[in-house]
Enzyme design. Structure first.
Site, mmCIF file in Angstrom:
data_model
loop_
_atom_site.group_PDB
_atom_site.id
_atom_site.type_symbol
_atom_site.label_atom_id
_atom_site.label_comp_id
_atom_site.label_asym_id
_atom_site.label_seq_id
_atom_site.Cartn_x
_atom_site.Cartn_y
_atom_site.Cartn_z
ATOM 1 C CD GLN A 166 -2.902 -1.256 2.255
ATOM 2 O OE1 GLN A 166 -2.769 -0.524 3.232
ATOM 3 N NE2 GLN A 166 -3.851 -2.161 2.171
ATOM 4 C CG ASP A 312 -3.753 -9.591 3.970
ATOM 5 O OD1 ASP A 312 -3.365 -8.856 4.896
ATOM 6 O OD2 ASP A 312 -3.996 -9.158 2.824
ATOM 7 N NE ARG A 343 -6.407 -9.134 10.206
ATOM 8 C CZ ARG A 343 -6.410 -8.913 8.898
ATOM 9 N NH1 ARG A 343 -5.322 -9.143 8.177
ATOM 10 N NH2 ARG A 343 -7.504 -8.467 8.300
HETATM 11 C C1 S3P Z 1 -2.674 -4.815 0.220
HETATM 12 C C2 S3P Z 1 -1.488 -4.814 0.898
HETATM 13 C C3 S3P Z 1 -1.310 -5.364 2.252
HETATM 14 C C4 S3P Z 1 -2.463 -6.281 2.642
HETATM 15 C C5 S3P Z 1 -3.796 -5.688 2.300
HETATM 16 C C6 S3P Z 1 -3.888 -5.429 0.806
HETATM 17 C C7 S3P Z 1 -2.732 -4.224 -1.122
HETATM 18 O O1 S3P Z 1 -1.268 -4.300 3.179
HETATM 19 O O2 S3P Z 1 -2.409 -6.568 4.019
HETATM 20 O O3 S3P Z 1 -4.839 -6.563 2.670
HETATM 21 O O4 S3P Z 1 -3.734 -4.440 -1.839
HETATM 22 O O5 S3P Z 1 -1.785 -3.525 -1.506
HETATM 23 P P1 S3P Z 1 0.115 -3.539 3.522
HETATM 24 O O6 S3P Z 1 0.580 -2.894 2.296
HETATM 25 O O7 S3P Z 1 -0.242 -2.546 4.586
HETATM 26 O O8 S3P Z 1 1.027 -4.620 4.015
#
Ligand code: S3P
Length: 425
Positions: A166, A312, A343
């Site tokens: 993200q 996840d 979690r």
């Molecule tokens: C995601 C990245 C992950 C994941 C989330 C979806 C994405 O988060 O846990 O469910 O779609 O880029 P982080 O980037 O915070 O690790």
């Protein structure tokens, strides 16, 4: 909702579309010229939040359930929303959209539900501010609501402390609007769907080790996207087939991108009986059917570079560990504390209620499995992955398990309970 043990799981299941890829298809389609057609889109609440945000910025999106048509208006075609953008429960929507909004010529405020308002946003605010973005946390607590004002962006090289797709994606998307090249280095490679799909839409993104670099972009072009099944959703059925005796499931069309497939690698190391069938790769995203049979699992240590590839899935891996002989150590996973719920705390509390020997650590959990679990009242904390994990645990536990807030599965898997019930013997 109440759950009890079952005698076995049998049959075939086609897993709904990948959440991460569905979000990106809508976002990149909105910023493209021409129409993007998405099939097997995940109709979960999180992805619908992304659609709603882009509709609020003037993008015409048709959702017939069979397919999504996004009538993109190009990189500079979004218009100012008339109210606060609502990102719901979705961290991906909130963080990726912030990268896009940093480069727009209009001001916007975005906010989400109670969980989103507790999730850390400094991790995107800091790099975006370094690029010149005017992004602030309205309450001054580094969380949503976020206010983003128009600003000129310039390219940076950012070294991220967290392995987060993200964060990486927010920076790369802002990089589309920057006046030079933008790169992000992360400590460990996170999921690479943005890099793959941006290139497919006509952007120039290079990946070398844990560094991704994007060049400023004159235009993106709409494409056809067929979303693979979500390995994060498949994980519940992989675990269920392993822990429930007399089970055999064929799980079809599962995305097995190597930046996401840690659950399969870990399950196999724990002794899971998984066979790959029909592997194909489409535009860099591999998929396969997985044949999974009841297995005798044993505990292992999980940490280091594999963690972002299964972040996840750690709640359902903790459930598998509870049914495995010996001790499983999960470490290097402090990120679990800042997901839809904490979690580590929530898994430890709920698994203890079922009689499991589990201890929370600063960056994970230590689980000694093999003891029979019994039904209990489970508090999902409205976290979809907690609710689904305990629905699976109940299938191999004595007595009745009651899951509170079970409807939160709508976030990523609206038909989860129907699909599960269909496979029960
Ligand atoms: C995601 C990245 C992950 C994941 C989330 C979806 C994405 O988060 O846990 O469910 O779609 O880029 P982080 O980037 O915070 O690790």
């Amino acid at each position: 909702m109440e759950f009890t043990a079952c005698k076995g799981l049998h049959g075939e299941i086609t897993i709904p579309g990948d959440k991460s890829i569905s979000h990106r298809a809508v976002m990149f389609g909105a910023l493209s010229e021409g129409t993007t057609e998405v099939t097997n889109f995940l109709q979960g609440a999180d992805c619908l939040s992304t659609i709603a945000c882009f509709r609020a910025m003037g993008i015409d999106i048709e959702n017939t359930k069979e397919r999504i048509l996004i009538h993109g208006k190009g990189l500079h075609g979004l218009s100012a929303p008339t109210c606060t953008l609502d990102t719901g429960n979705s961290g991906t929507t909130t963080r990726l959209i912030s990268g896009i909004l940093a480069g727009q010529s209009f001001p916007v405020t975005l906010n989400g539900d109670a969980s989103i308002q507790k999730r850390p946003m400094r991790r995107i605010m800091e790099p975006l501010q370094m690029m010149g973005a005017d992004i602030t946390s309205v309450k001054g607590n580094d969380c949503a609501p976020l206010s983003i004002q128009p600003a000129k962006l310039h390219g940076i090289h950012y070294t991220s402390k967290v392995a987060s797709a993200q964060v990486k994606s927010a920076i790369l998307l802002a990089g589309l609007y920057a006046d030079g090249q933008t790169s992000v280095t992360e400590p460990v490679l996170s999921r690479n769907h943005s890099e793959l799909m941006l290139n497919y839409f006509g952007a120039t993104v290079k990946s070398e080790g844990t560094t991704a670099t994007i060049l400023p972009q004159p235009k993106l072009t709409g494409q056809k996207v067929c979303v693979p099944g979500d390995i994060s959703s498949a994980a519940y059925f992989i675990a269920a087939a392993c822990i429930v005796p007399n089970s055999e499931l064929l799980i079809q069309n599962v995305g097995i991108n190597p930046t996401r497939d840690g659950i399969i690698r870990v399950a196999k190391e724990m002794g899971a009986d998984i066979t790959f069938l029909n592997a194909v790769t489409d535009r860099g995203e591999p998929t396969a059917d997985l044949l999974v049979r009841s297995s005798t699992l044993h505990g292992i240590t999980i940490g280091g570079e594999i963690i972002p590839t299964l972040i996840d899935e750690l709640p359902i891996i903790a459930i598998m560990a509870a049914f495995a002989d010996g001790t499983t150590i999960i470490k290097d996973a402090a990120e679990l504390k800042v997901k839809e719920s904490d979690r580590i705390a929530v898994m430890t509390d709920n698994l203890s209620r079922m009689g499991c020997d589990i201890t929370a650590t600063d960056d994970g959990m230590i689980i000694t499995g093999g003891k029979p679990l019994h039904g209990a009242v489970i508090d999902s904390h409205l976290d979809h992955r907690i609710a689904m994990s305990f629905a699976i645990a109940s299938l191999a536990s004595e007595g009745t398990t009651t899951i509170q807030g079970e409807e939160c599965v709508n976030i990523s898997y609206p038909t989860f309970y129907e699909d599960l019930n269909r496979l029960k013997q």
